[in-house]
Design an enzyme around this catalytic site. Structure first.
Site, PDB file in Angstrom:
ATOM      1  CG  ASP A 194      -1.958   1.060   1.494  1.00 46.60           C
ATOM      2  OD1 ASP A 194      -2.972   1.000   1.188  1.00 46.60           O
ATOM      3  OD2 ASP A 194      -1.385   2.278   1.653  1.00 46.60           O
ATOM      4  CG  HIS A 207      -7.309  11.330  -9.144  1.00 42.98           C
ATOM      5  ND1 HIS A 207      -7.581  10.335  -9.835  1.00 42.98           N
ATOM      6  CD2 HIS A 207      -7.444  10.984  -7.804  1.00 42.98           C
ATOM      7  CE1 HIS A 207      -7.897   9.413  -9.325  1.00 42.98           C
ATOM      8  NE2 HIS A 207      -8.070   9.914  -7.949  1.00 42.98           N
ATOM      9  CD  GLU A 237      -3.372   3.579  -1.099  1.00 35.88           C
ATOM     10  OE1 GLU A 237      -4.385   3.149  -0.280  1.00 35.88           O
ATOM     11  OE2 GLU A 237      -2.379   4.049  -0.520  1.00 35.88           O
TER      12      GLU A 237
HETATM   13  P1  GH3 Z   1      -1.520   5.539   4.425  1.00 40.23           P
HETATM   14  O1  GH3 Z   1      -0.034   5.895   4.522  1.00 40.23           O
HETATM   15  O2  GH3 Z   1      -2.052   5.428   5.758  1.00 40.23           O
HETATM   16  O3  GH3 Z   1      -1.749   4.447   3.573  1.00 40.23           O
HETATM   17  O4  GH3 Z   1      -2.115   6.930   3.735  1.00 40.23           O
HETATM   18  P2  GH3 Z   1      -2.738   7.187   2.437  1.00 40.23           P
HETATM   19  O5  GH3 Z   1      -2.913   8.624   2.387  1.00 40.23           O
HETATM   20  O6  GH3 Z   1      -2.080   6.382   1.314  1.00 40.23           O
HETATM   21  O7  GH3 Z   1      -4.129   6.221   2.892  1.00 40.23           O
HETATM   22  P3  GH3 Z   1      -5.523   6.638   2.477  1.00 40.23           P
HETATM   23  O8  GH3 Z   1      -6.359   5.488   2.470  1.00 40.23           O
HETATM   24  O9  GH3 Z   1      -6.138   7.632   3.297  1.00 40.23           O
HETATM   25  O10 GH3 Z   1      -5.586   7.240   1.032  1.00 40.23           O
HETATM   26  C1  GH3 Z   1      -5.465   6.463  -0.057  1.00 40.23           C
HETATM   27  C2  GH3 Z   1      -5.659   7.481  -1.277  1.00 40.23           C
HETATM   28  O11 GH3 Z   1      -5.416   6.720  -2.780  1.00 40.23           O
HETATM   29  C3  GH3 Z   1      -7.082   8.140  -1.897  1.00 40.23           C
HETATM   30  C4  GH3 Z   1      -7.148   8.312  -2.882  1.00 40.23           C
HETATM   31  O12 GH3 Z   1      -7.126   9.656  -3.383  1.00 40.23           O
HETATM   32  C5  GH3 Z   1      -6.010   7.485  -3.658  1.00 40.23           C
HETATM   33  N1  GH3 Z   1      -6.336   6.582  -4.546  1.00 40.23           N
HETATM   34  C6  GH3 Z   1      -6.800   5.472  -4.472  1.00 40.23           C
HETATM   35  N2  GH3 Z   1      -7.385   4.900  -5.733  1.00 40.23           N
HETATM   36  C7  GH3 Z   1      -6.568   5.820  -6.736  1.00 40.23           C
HETATM   37  C8  GH3 Z   1      -6.484   5.966  -8.157  1.00 40.23           C
HETATM   38  O13 GH3 Z   1      -6.930   5.082  -8.958  1.00 40.23           O
HETATM   39  N3  GH3 Z   1      -5.822   6.890  -8.613  1.00 40.23           N
HETATM   40  C9  GH3 Z   1      -5.102   8.012  -7.888  1.00 40.23           C
HETATM   41  N4  GH3 Z   1      -4.594   8.991  -8.222  1.00 40.23           N
HETATM   42  N5  GH3 Z   1      -5.248   7.926  -6.705  1.00 40.23           N
HETATM   43  C10 GH3 Z   1      -6.116   6.933  -5.969  1.00 40.23           C
HETATM   44 MG    MG Z   2      -5.171   1.882   1.158  1.00 39.39          MG
HETATM   45 MG    MG Z   3      -2.050   4.370   1.363  1.00 39.89          MG
HETATM   46 MG    MG Z   4      -4.966   3.657   3.944  1.00 44.46          MG
END
Ligand code: GH3
Ligand code: MG
Ligand code: MG
Ligand code: MG
Ligand code: MG
Length: 318
Positions: A194, A207, A237
């Site tokens: 992750d 994004h 992610e």
């Molecule tokens: P942590 O270290 O605890 O994992 O923090 P984090 O910010 O990575 O975790 P959190 O679960 O709060 O956020 C995950 C982020 O991943 C939120 C979202 O914007 C991003 N994300 C998820 N899928 C995609 C995608 O397909 N494209 C992009 N650009 N971002 C994505």
């Molecule tokens: Mg995650």
């Molecule tokens: Mg994360």
């Molecule tokens: Mg997370």
């Protein structure tokens, strides 16, 4: 009364204008014991965007089909040894060949023969002597259908952003690998990865930049694991890597190697991340020690990953 029927010349022009496989030839396996018939039929097909490979009996046909994965099989009914029906049944029993279209070529016009052919999974029939136009039309239509099917099957198993296998494919593969691990008493490892502070990356860089990170990570994971291992995009992610015949020590080595590769990789805008680098946290779980079924194994990897986050990120936990 039918007004007109396409001439061979018109048909050849039509087919040339709509090639089957742009940039490559479709492959047809021709199974025919008579050298003369083989030559005639191969001649009809070759040069219309089709590459013909041949087999003279059933055993050879099955071997070649397995090795070369043709787009279609033209199958003579009367063959020495195994007849065409039996060859067809074997093809349909093989998971990797069962969707390959099979067309029987037969001089027998009996209804019983046709029903037997349909029963064992034939898609079509051609009666000897084979008309070149009929052969070309049926061949092209079946190959197009097969290619469309291949595209759809491939799309259903992939994540469009990264090209990795998706969660749906993971569920299928994990079941299969768990059965194998149980049967042969071999270990099976699962790594969950992750991205650290990825929300922060998206908020800072947008994004689309975030999407590029996910693509680059996918590339790093694939190029730094063995061919036997499979990488999946599990969620936004989150990635999962399935490592057959790998024990805890082996999986930990892979997790640490991936962690380092990501830490050292120069990602766009990576320097703006916490700590000046873009990093990942990983959770490692191994069958049978940490989980005995699919849900158990994924849950164990997820919990280990969560511990890696709590312990400071940019690390793996088991
Ligand atoms: P942590 O270290 O605890 O994992 O923090 P984090 O910010 O990575 O975790 P959190 O679960 O709060 O956020 C995950 C982020 O991943 C939120 C979202 O914007 C991003 N994300 C998820 N899928 C995609 C995608 O397909 N494209 C992009 N650009 N971002 C994505
Ligand atoms: Mg995650
Ligand atoms: Mg994360
Ligand atoms: Mg997370
Ligand atoms: Mg024959």
């Amino acid at each position: 009364r039918l007004k007109s029927v396409v001439t061979l010349r018109q048909l050849e022009k039509q087919l040339a204008d709509h090639p089957l496989a742009p940039g490559g030839a479709a492959r047809v396996l021709l199974v025919e014991d008579s050298p003369l018939q083989r030559k005639i039929l191969a001649g009809y097909l070759t040069g219309e965007g089709i590459e013909v490979i041949t087999a003279a009996d059933g055993a050879e046909a099955l071997r070649i089909a397995e090795q070369q994965r043709p787009d279609m099989i033209l199958l003579d009914v009367v063959l020495p040894g195994m007849d065409g029906f039996e060859v067809c049944r074997h093809l349909k029993e093989n998971p990797s060949l069962k969707d390959t279209p099979v067309v029987f070529i037969t001089s027998r016009q009996g209804r019983e023969e046709k029903i037997r052919g349909l029963e064992c999974g034939a898609d079509d029939f051609l009666i000897k002597p084979v008309d070149k136009r009929e052969l070309l039309i049926r061949t092209h239509s079946l190959i197009r259908r097969k290619q469309l099917m291949d595209t759809l099957v491939n799309q259903a198993s992939r994540d469009p952003l990264t090209g990795l296998y998706n969660r749906r494919q993971l569920a299928l593969d994990l079941q299969r690998e768990l059965s194998r691990a149980k049967r042969y008493s071999t270990p099976l490892a699962l790594i969950m990865a992750d991205v650290d502070f990825f929300k922060n990356y998206n908020d800072t860089n947008g994004h689309l930049a975030g999407d590029e990170i996910l693509r680059q990570l996918a590339g790093l994971f694939v190029s730094n694991t063995r061919d036997m291992d499979t990488v999946y995009r599990y969620g936004g992610e989150e990635f999962i890597i399935l490592l057959p015949q790998t024990d805890l020590a082996g999986a930990v080595a892979v997790a640490e190697k991936l962690r380092q590769k990501v830490e050292k990789h120069s990602f766009p805008h990576g320097e703006k991340q916490t700590g000046g680098r873009l990093t990942i946290s990983l959770g490692v779980a191994v069958y049978p020690d940490h989980g005995r079924d699919a849900e158990g194994l994924i849950l164990a990897a997820d919990q280990a990953m969560y511990r890696a986050k709590k312990e400071g990120r940019n690390r793996y936990a088991t």
